[in-house]
Scaffold this motif. Structure first.
Motif, PDB file in Angstrom:
ATOM      1  N   ARG A 281       0.851  -1.195   0.000  1.00 17.52           N
ATOM      2  CA  ARG A 281       0.000   0.000   0.000  1.00 17.52           C
ATOM      3  C   ARG A 281       0.886   1.244   0.000  1.00 17.52           C
ATOM      4  N   TYR A 282       0.424   2.288  -0.691  1.00 21.86           N
ATOM      5  CA  TYR A 282       1.167   3.543  -0.767  1.00 21.86           C
ATOM      6  C   TYR A 282       0.220   4.704  -0.490  1.00 21.86           C
ATOM      7  N   SER A 283       0.802   5.841  -0.156  1.00 22.11           N
ATOM      8  CA  SER A 283      -0.008   7.056  -0.012  1.00 22.11           C
ATOM      9  C   SER A 283       0.791   8.239  -0.536  1.00 22.11           C
ATOM     10  N   TYR A 284       0.077   9.182  -1.174  1.00 23.31           N
ATOM     11  CA  TYR A 284       0.713  10.347  -1.778  1.00 23.31           C
ATOM     12  C   TYR A 284      -0.113  11.595  -1.479  1.00 23.31           C
ATOM     13  N   PRO A 285       0.473  12.594  -0.799  1.00 25.23           N
ATOM     14  CA  PRO A 285      -0.251  13.864  -0.594  1.00 25.23           C
ATOM     15  C   PRO A 285      -0.467  14.555  -1.933  1.00 25.23           C
ATOM     16  N   LEU A 286      -1.611  15.206  -2.090  1.00 29.09           N
ATOM     17  CA  LEU A 286      -1.979  15.800  -3.372  1.00 29.09           C
ATOM     18  C   LEU A 286      -1.866  17.321  -3.332  1.00 29.09           C
ATOM     19  N   ALA A 287      -1.255  17.852  -4.369  1.00 25.03           N
ATOM     20  CA  ALA A 287      -1.122  19.305  -4.512  1.00 25.03           C
ATOM     21  C   ALA A 287      -0.991  19.624  -5.992  1.00 25.03           C
ATOM     22  N   LEU A 288      -1.355  20.836  -6.336  1.00 28.82           N
ATOM     23  CA  LEU A 288      -1.141  21.336  -7.693  1.00 28.82           C
ATOM     24  C   LEU A 288       0.205  22.052  -7.734  1.00 28.82           C
ATOM     25  N   SER A 289       0.983  21.815  -8.771  1.00 29.94           N
ATOM     26  CA  SER A 289       2.289  22.461  -8.901  1.00 29.94           C
ATOM     27  C   SER A 289       2.581  22.663 -10.380  1.00 29.94           C
ATOM     28  N   VAL A 290       2.630  23.933 -10.803  1.00 25.13           N
ATOM     29  CA  VAL A 290       2.872  24.258 -12.206  1.00 25.13           C
ATOM     30  C   VAL A 290       4.001  25.276 -12.290  1.00 25.13           C
ATOM     31  N   ALA A 291       5.005  24.991 -13.123  1.00 20.03           N
ATOM     32  CA  ALA A 291       6.124  25.913 -13.295  1.00 20.03           C
ATOM     33  C   ALA A 291       5.661  27.186 -14.001  1.00 20.03           C
ATOM     34  N   ASP A 292       6.174  28.333 -13.563  1.00 19.08           N
ATOM     35  CA  ASP A 292       5.830  29.600 -14.197  1.00 19.08           C
ATOM     36  C   ASP A 292       6.286  29.651 -15.647  1.00 19.08           C
ATOM     37  N   ALA A 293       7.361  28.939 -15.967  1.00 22.36           N
ATOM     38  CA  ALA A 293       7.857  28.831 -17.337  1.00 22.36           C
ATOM     39  C   ALA A 293       8.346  27.409 -17.529  1.00 22.36           C
ATOM     40  N   PHE A 294       8.212  26.906 -18.750  1.00 21.36           N
ATOM     41  CA  PHE A 294       8.693  25.558 -19.053  1.00 21.36           C
ATOM     42  C   PHE A 294      10.113  25.579 -19.605  1.00 21.36           C
ATOM     43  N   VAL A 295      10.636  26.782 -19.887  1.00 20.61           N
ATOM     44  CA  VAL A 295      11.972  26.893 -20.474  1.00 20.61           C
ATOM     45  C   VAL A 295      12.715  28.091 -19.884  1.00 20.61           C
ATOM     46  N   ALA A 296      14.039  28.024 -19.986  1.00 19.34           N
ATOM     47  CA  ALA A 296      14.931  29.140 -19.688  1.00 19.34           C
ATOM     48  C   ALA A 296      16.119  28.971 -20.632  1.00 19.34           C
ATOM     49  N   ASP A 297      17.126  29.824 -20.528  1.00 15.58           N
ATOM     50  CA  ASP A 297      18.287  29.691 -21.401  1.00 15.58           C
ATOM     51  C   ASP A 297      18.872  28.289 -21.295  1.00 15.58           C
ATOM     52  N   ARG A 298      18.812  27.552 -22.404  1.00 19.71           N
ATOM     53  CA  ARG A 298      19.388  26.212 -22.538  1.00 19.71           C
ATOM     54  C   ARG A 298      18.814  25.199 -21.570  1.00 19.71           C
ATOM     55  N   VAL A 299      17.636  25.484 -21.049  1.00 19.15           N
ATOM     56  CA  VAL A 299      16.975  24.596 -20.088  1.00 19.15           C
ATOM     57  C   VAL A 299      15.516  24.412 -20.491  1.00 19.15           C
ATOM     58  N   ALA A 300      15.030  23.175 -20.435  1.00 21.42           N
ATOM     59  CA  ALA A 300      13.617  22.887 -20.656  1.00 21.42           C
ATOM     60  C   ALA A 300      13.138  21.930 -19.569  1.00 21.42           C
ATOM     61  N   LEU A 301      11.862  22.010 -19.234  1.00 21.14           N
ATOM     62  CA  LEU A 301      11.252  21.136 -18.238  1.00 21.14           C
ATOM     63  C   LEU A 301      10.194  20.267 -18.906  1.00 21.14           C
ATOM     64  N   ALA A 302      10.052  19.044 -18.415  1.00 19.97           N
ATOM     65  CA  ALA A 302       9.032  18.135 -18.945  1.00 19.97           C
ATOM     66  C   ALA A 302       8.490  17.280 -17.818  1.00 19.97           C
ATOM     67  N   GLY A 303       7.253  16.787 -17.992  1.00 14.17           N
ATOM     68  CA  GLY A 303       6.644  15.948 -16.978  1.00 14.17           C
ATOM     69  C   GLY A 303       6.335  16.722 -15.716  1.00 14.17           C
ATOM     70  N   ASP A 304       6.454  16.038 -14.567  1.00 12.75           N
ATOM     71  CA  ASP A 304       6.113  16.677 -13.298  1.00 12.75           C
ATOM     72  C   ASP A 304       7.011  17.861 -12.974  1.00 12.75           C
ATOM     73  N   ALA A 305       8.185  17.946 -13.561  1.00  7.73           N
ATOM     74  CA  ALA A 305       9.032  19.123 -13.356  1.00  7.73           C
ATOM     75  C   ALA A 305       8.362  20.369 -13.909  1.00  7.73           C
ATOM     76  N   ALA A 306       7.502  20.190 -14.904  1.00 11.61           N
ATOM     77  CA  ALA A 306       6.765  21.310 -15.497  1.00 11.61           C
ATOM     78  C   ALA A 306       5.385  21.470 -14.882  1.00 11.61           C
ATOM     79  N   HIS A 307       4.757  20.369 -14.506  1.00 13.62           N
ATOM     80  CA  HIS A 307       3.376  20.429 -14.008  1.00 13.62           C
ATOM     81  C   HIS A 307       3.031  19.167 -13.230  1.00 13.62           C
ATOM     82  N   GLY A 308       2.491  19.331 -12.060  1.00 13.14           N
ATOM     83  CA  GLY A 308       1.971  18.215 -11.284  1.00 13.14           C
ATOM     84  C   GLY A 308       0.501  18.461 -11.033  1.00 13.14           C
ATOM     85  N   ILE A 309      -0.367  17.578 -11.546  1.00 11.09           N
ATOM     86  CA  ILE A 309      -1.810  17.811 -11.482  1.00 11.09           C
ATOM     87  C   ILE A 309      -2.486  16.785 -10.579  1.00 11.09           C
TER      88      ILE A 309
END
Length: 420
Positions: A281-309
């Motif tokens: 059995r597992y448990s996970y606390p729930l929260a919304l988390s969305v990055a203000d930007a998905f990219v920066a200089d030479r950096v991109a975010l994908a998956g939960d690093a960009a958005h946790g729903i």
């Protein structure tokens, strides 16, 4: 040196790979395979040891992969590796009610027969998907993997990005991608902040065995404390994602197996006969988390690093794979045109592609959770009637089925089943 798209300068630099990927869970390896299909090399960095990531113990965790995600896995050479263990989703039932009282009389039914392509998707267990990804990475030459390493620093220059590992080693590439979850250190070091809030809910996750066959039907039962998702697995087994208030979840998770099942049974119902726990059995606390930007200089975010729903629609991994497919197509296309794949104008094309779709799904999941996770009698009556009305409108219902199958929107090539 100020022109980061000057291919003469970039061509003279010595990089360890084209793309550094931080995070070896699911989205990171999928991105590495997608980039390799477009001729780009990558190094996947993960803090966990590989045996831990390959752990094949049955723990009940499963992913509801949409039809388009399955198409993408086919292009990446993964679908054959998981075909025998994936359970097709042939139907979905969505209902509202209270524990022990059963569902309201007007549920919403989706059936795969209502769309041209089938199935709508499949449930794939974590213990099968992760090893399949790792095996595929090991067999793909342009990809390297490093386990038991942490990135402690990253430094962006006009022509590249360098990361420092906790081993003291440095690696360089033209682009750095963070697939390292909601608490992304890549995003933090790039100065990307996050928006979000706590839902005051916890998801209890487990697997059960039941006496009767599920016939490939998934269920989403909305109750005032939160939804209960019943996802069919191979055989007479189902994966459970059961959302409760934090306090209720803490008490339930502290129970022994017999008491846990006694609390679950009135919520689950008897439509599949007797039920028993299968695995951990597992448990996970729930929260919304969305990055203000998905990219920066030479950096991109994908998956939960960009958005946790919120997990109520089971779209977390599908959303991440959409990021992967969009980012890979953007970067590979730029490379073929002789553009600098880490340049901000290239990465902003990826961000424009993904922000609207992400915002819509965030709004939908957040809104549905707020609409259904309450016991106001007037709201309950309205939403129950609403489910019944939608169920009697074939064209609207088919549109929602296509949405669940991932067939709507501006789809990248990989999600259409086409190679880059």
């Amino acid at each position: 040196m100020d022109n980061c798209r000057d291919q003469g300068i970039i061509g003279s630099m010595k990089f360890d790979c084209d793309v550094l990927i931080v995070g070896g869970g699911l989205n990171g390896p999928a991105l590495a395979l997608a980039l390799a299909g477009g001729g780009l090399s990558s190094i996947v960095l993960d803090a966990a040891p590989e045996p831990e990531r390959r752990d094949a113990d049955f723990d009940g965790r499963g992913y509801a992969l949409s039809l388009t995600s399955l198409k993408m896995l086919g292009v990446l050479g993964l679908r054959d590796r998981i075909e025998d263990t994936a359970q097709p989703i042939e139907a979905i039932t969505i209902s509202d009610g209270r524990a022990g009282e059963g569902a309201a009389p007007w549920p919403l039914h989706f059936d795969q027969a209502e769309i041209d392509e089938a199935p709508m998707g499949a449930i794939v267990e974590d213990r099968h998907l992760r090893p399949a990804l790792l095996d595929a990475l090991a067999e793909t030459d342009p990809v390297q993997t490093r386990s038991r390493v942490r990135v402690t620093d990253q430094n962006v220059t006009p022509v590249g990005v360098t990361v420092t590992l906790d081993t003291g080693e440095t690696l360089s590439a033209r682009l750095l991608v963070g697939c390292d979850g909601r608490n992304s250190s890549v995003a933090d070091r790039a100065g990307i902040s996050r928006l979000g809030w706590d839902y005051g809910q916890t998801s209890l996750v487990c697997a059960i065995e039941h006496d009767l066959p599920h016939e490939g039907r998934a269920h989403q039962f909305f109750m005032p404390p939160g939804p209960l998702a019943i996802l069919p697995l191979k055989g007479n087994r189902s994966s459970i994602v059961w959302t409760e208030s934090k306090e209720n979840a803490r008490q339930i998770n502290g129970m022994d197996e017999a008491a846990y099942i006694e609390v679950l049974r009135p919520r689950f119902g008897d439509f599949l006969g007797e039920i028993r726990l299968a695995g951990k059995r597992y448990s996970y606390p729930l929260a919304l988390s969305v990055a203000d930007a998905f990219v920066a200089d030479r950096v991109a975010l994908a998956g939960d690093a960009a958005h946790g729903i919120h997990p109520l629609a089971g779209q977390g991994l599908n959303l991440g794979l959409r990021d992967v497919a969009s980012l890979a197509e953007t970067v590979v296309s730029a490379s073929r045109l002789g553009r600098d794949i880490g340049a901000l104008d290239v990465l902003q094309e990826y961000q424009r592609w993904r922000r609207f779709d992400t915002a819509m799904l965030v709004a939908a999941t957040d809104g549905l959770n707020r609409l259904f996770s309450n016991d106001n009698p007037l709201i309950r009556a309205a939403r129950d009637v609403g489910l019944g009305v939608v169920n009697r409108m074939p064209s609207l219902r088919r549109g929602l089925i296509r949405e669940a199958a991932g067939l709507s929107g501006d789809l990248p090539l990989l999600l259409r089943g086409r190679a880059l």
